[in-house]
Motif scaffolding. Structure first.
Motif, PDB file in Angstrom:
ATOM      1  N   HIS A 108      27.687  43.174  26.337  1.00  0.00           N
ATOM      2  CA  HIS A 108      28.424  42.697  27.506  1.00  0.00           C
ATOM      3  C   HIS A 108      28.771  43.859  28.437  1.00  0.00           C
ATOM      4  O   HIS A 108      28.133  44.024  29.472  1.00  0.00           O
ATOM      5  N   MET A 109      29.771  44.668  28.092  1.00  0.00           N
ATOM      6  CA  MET A 109      30.028  45.853  28.913  1.00  0.00           C
ATOM      7  C   MET A 109      28.811  46.766  28.931  1.00  0.00           C
ATOM      8  O   MET A 109      28.512  47.394  29.946  1.00  0.00           O
ATOM      9  N   GLU A 110      28.113  46.833  27.807  1.00  0.00           N
ATOM     10  CA  GLU A 110      26.889  47.631  27.753  1.00  0.00           C
ATOM     11  C   GLU A 110      25.861  47.155  28.776  1.00  0.00           C
ATOM     12  O   GLU A 110      25.155  47.950  29.394  1.00  0.00           O
ATOM     13  N   LYS A 111      25.777  45.851  28.951  1.00  0.00           N
ATOM     14  CA  LYS A 111      24.749  45.251  29.804  1.00  0.00           C
ATOM     15  C   LYS A 111      25.169  45.175  31.271  1.00  0.00           C
ATOM     16  O   LYS A 111      24.333  45.245  32.169  1.00  0.00           O
ATOM     17  N   TYR A 112      26.481  45.016  31.521  1.00  0.00           N
ATOM     18  CA  TYR A 112      26.963  44.807  32.891  1.00  0.00           C
ATOM     19  C   TYR A 112      28.066  45.805  33.258  1.00  0.00           C
ATOM     20  O   TYR A 112      29.171  45.412  33.645  1.00  0.00           O
ATOM     21  N   PRO A 113      27.810  47.096  33.173  1.00  0.00           N
ATOM     22  CA  PRO A 113      28.869  48.068  33.472  1.00  0.00           C
ATOM     23  C   PRO A 113      29.378  47.987  34.912  1.00  0.00           C
ATOM     24  O   PRO A 113      30.569  48.217  35.165  1.00  0.00           O
ATOM     25  N   GLU A 114      28.507  47.634  35.863  1.00  0.00           N
ATOM     26  CA  GLU A 114      28.940  47.558  37.256  1.00  0.00           C
ATOM     27  C   GLU A 114      29.940  46.440  37.482  1.00  0.00           C
ATOM     28  O   GLU A 114      30.817  46.541  38.345  1.00  0.00           O
ATOM     29  N   LEU A 115      29.830  45.368  36.703  1.00  0.00           N
ATOM     30  CA  LEU A 115      30.797  44.285  36.836  1.00  0.00           C
ATOM     31  C   LEU A 115      32.168  44.697  36.300  1.00  0.00           C
ATOM     32  O   LEU A 115      33.199  44.275  36.831  1.00  0.00           O
ATOM     33  N   VAL A 116      32.185  45.506  35.261  1.00  0.00           N
ATOM     34  CA  VAL A 116      33.459  46.025  34.751  1.00  0.00           C
ATOM     35  C   VAL A 116      34.141  46.874  35.830  1.00  0.00           C
ATOM     36  O   VAL A 116      35.343  46.730  36.093  1.00  0.00           O
ATOM     37  N   LYS A 117      33.369  47.730  36.456  1.00  0.00           N
ATOM     38  CA  LYS A 117      33.910  48.555  37.539  1.00  0.00           C
ATOM     39  C   LYS A 117      34.430  47.681  38.682  1.00  0.00           C
ATOM     40  O   LYS A 117      35.491  47.950  39.256  1.00  0.00           O
ATOM     41  N   ARG A 118      33.686  46.637  39.005  1.00  0.00           N
ATOM     42  CA  ARG A 118      34.099  45.753  40.100  1.00  0.00           C
ATOM     43  C   ARG A 118      35.395  45.030  39.760  1.00  0.00           C
ATOM     44  O   ARG A 118      36.274  44.885  40.615  1.00  0.00           O
ATOM     45  N   MET A 119      35.531  44.561  38.537  1.00  0.00           N
ATOM     46  CA  MET A 119      36.762  43.881  38.125  1.00  0.00           C
ATOM     47  C   MET A 119      37.978  44.762  38.386  1.00  0.00           C
ATOM     48  O   MET A 119      38.974  44.326  38.963  1.00  0.00           O
ATOM     49  N   ALA A 120      37.897  45.997  37.957  1.00  0.00           N
ATOM     50  CA  ALA A 120      39.017  46.921  38.142  1.00  0.00           C
ATOM     51  C   ALA A 120      39.227  47.234  39.617  1.00  0.00           C
ATOM     52  O   ALA A 120      40.374  47.255  40.098  1.00  0.00           O
ATOM     53  N   ALA A 121      38.148  47.461  40.360  1.00  0.00           N
ATOM     54  CA  ALA A 121      38.254  47.821  41.767  1.00  0.00           C
ATOM     55  C   ALA A 121      38.872  46.707  42.593  1.00  0.00           C
ATOM     56  O   ALA A 121      39.540  46.976  43.605  1.00  0.00           O
ATOM     57  N   GLU A 122      38.684  45.450  42.178  1.00  0.00           N
ATOM     58  CA  GLU A 122      39.204  44.321  42.946  1.00  0.00           C
ATOM     59  C   GLU A 122      40.576  43.864  42.463  1.00  0.00           C
ATOM     60  O   GLU A 122      41.063  42.804  42.874  1.00  0.00           O
ATOM     61  N   GLY A 123      41.215  44.659  41.614  1.00  0.00           N
ATOM     62  CA  GLY A 123      42.609  44.416  41.265  1.00  0.00           C
ATOM     63  C   GLY A 123      42.858  43.569  40.043  1.00  0.00           C
ATOM     64  O   GLY A 123      44.007  43.191  39.772  1.00  0.00           O
ATOM     65  N   HIS A 124      41.827  43.277  39.279  1.00  0.00           N
ATOM     66  CA  HIS A 124      42.013  42.503  38.058  1.00  0.00           C
ATOM     67  C   HIS A 124      42.390  43.419  36.900  1.00  0.00           C
ATOM     68  O   HIS A 124      42.099  44.620  36.919  1.00  0.00           O
ATOM     69  N   GLU A 125      43.045  42.849  35.910  1.00  0.00           N
ATOM     70  CA  GLU A 125      43.398  43.609  34.707  1.00  0.00           C
ATOM     71  C   GLU A 125      42.211  43.574  33.748  1.00  0.00           C
ATOM     72  O   GLU A 125      41.707  42.495  33.399  1.00  0.00           O
ATOM     73  N   VAL A 126      41.761  44.747  33.323  1.00  0.00           N
ATOM     74  CA  VAL A 126      40.628  44.844  32.410  1.00  0.00           C
ATOM     75  C   VAL A 126      41.150  45.228  31.030  1.00  0.00           C
ATOM     76  O   VAL A 126      41.793  46.264  30.865  1.00  0.00           O
ATOM     77  N   ALA A 127      40.883  44.382  30.054  1.00  0.00           N
ATOM     78  CA  ALA A 127      41.427  44.560  28.712  1.00  0.00           C
ATOM     79  C   ALA A 127      40.325  44.335  27.679  1.00  0.00           C
ATOM     80  O   ALA A 127      39.173  44.056  28.018  1.00  0.00           O
TER      81      ALA A 127
END
Length: 267
Positions: A108-127
């Motif tokens: 998941h994070m391995e496959k979609y690292p850019e989406l993890v970055k986007r989540m944080a950049a757009e103000g969501h809580e990443v846990a």
């Protein structure tokens, strides 16, 4: 998240066997209901209790909302990111709604690292939702540490921030998980609303289930990995906004309190 089953040990038949089977069946059903509602075998702290515990004299506002006054609810998504996450982020951005993402590492994070970055950049809580979705109260302490360490490091590497929240797979936790979570600076977050979106692709049914369970200070559990879930999100948001709800992240729901490592939070 998937359903779990509990096997009843085989017993020799006696005159008391029917009563025994009834008792075990009833207990198993009760345990299943607790698991699906996020009520694991643990003492939990409600968001309102976390807010009340905060130091007196804390500022009246926390970002854009004060959940001591506002009718707050938290939207959370487990087990991503996935191929559906980009569309979900588009919807949240359009609706101006923050969410909390409990992410898996492997595949998941391995496959979609850019989406993890986007989540944080757009103000969501990443846990964290662990690395490989192992059921934490069924594995060794060393394995628990590994399941929690790896996503922590991946999230910090991708976003620059180390997570402070985790959600145990299936809501399964125990004293060992609490202790290790405390050592690793993590609080556990369960939920009060589940659409059981892993059982259906019917977006209308997912919406109906969420709306039927929603309440103030609620924590909604959804999974953006399932095909029916993301299409249900706009309707869920619009209907809850009409009811006067304000969407917040889990940390905003607890503010001015803060999630304490080793504690379990659930409405």
């Amino acid at each position: 998240m998937s359903l779990w089953t509990r096997k009843t040990p085989t017993k020799k038949t006696t005159r008391r066997a029917p009563r025994f089977r009834l008792t075990v069946t009833t207990a198993a059903a009760a345990c299943l209901a607790l698991a699906l509602s996020g009520c694991a075998d643990a003492d939990t702290t409600a968001p309102s209790a976390a807010r009340a515990k905060a130091a007196a004299g804390a500022p009246a506002r926390f970002g854009t909302v004060d959940c001591r006054e506002a009718k707050c609810i938290a939207l959370t998504f487990d087990a991503g990111p996935s191929e559906n996450s980009a569309r979900l982020l588009d919807i949240l951005k359009e609706k101006k709604v923050p969410a909390t993402f409990f992410l898996l590492g492997k595949r998941h994070m391995e496959k979609y690292p850019e989406l993890v970055k986007r989540m944080a950049a757009e103000g969501h809580e990443v846990a964290s939702h662990t690395w490989d979705h192992k059921i934490l109260n069924r594995i060794s302490p060393e394995q628990i540490r590994e399941e929690l360490r790896r996503p922590n490091e991946a999230i910090e590497r991708l976003t620059g921030h180390r997570p402070t929240l985790m959600r145990p797979p299936q809501g399964r936790t125990n004293a060992t998980v609490h202790r290790i979570s405390r050592e690793m600076g993590l609080a556990e977050v369960l939920w009060s609303v589940t659409a059981k979106d892993y059982t259906t692709t019917d977006s209308a049914l997912i919406t109906k289930r969420v709306l039927a369970q929603a309440s103030r200070d609620g924590i909604i559990l959804l999974h953006d990995i399932y095909q029916g879930t993301v299409p249900a999100v706009p309707g869920i948001i619009d209907a809850l906004k009409e009811r006067g709800y304000v969407f917040v992240t889990v940390p905003q729901l607890l503010a001015p309190g803060k999630a304490e490592p080793g504690k379990v939070y659930r409405p």
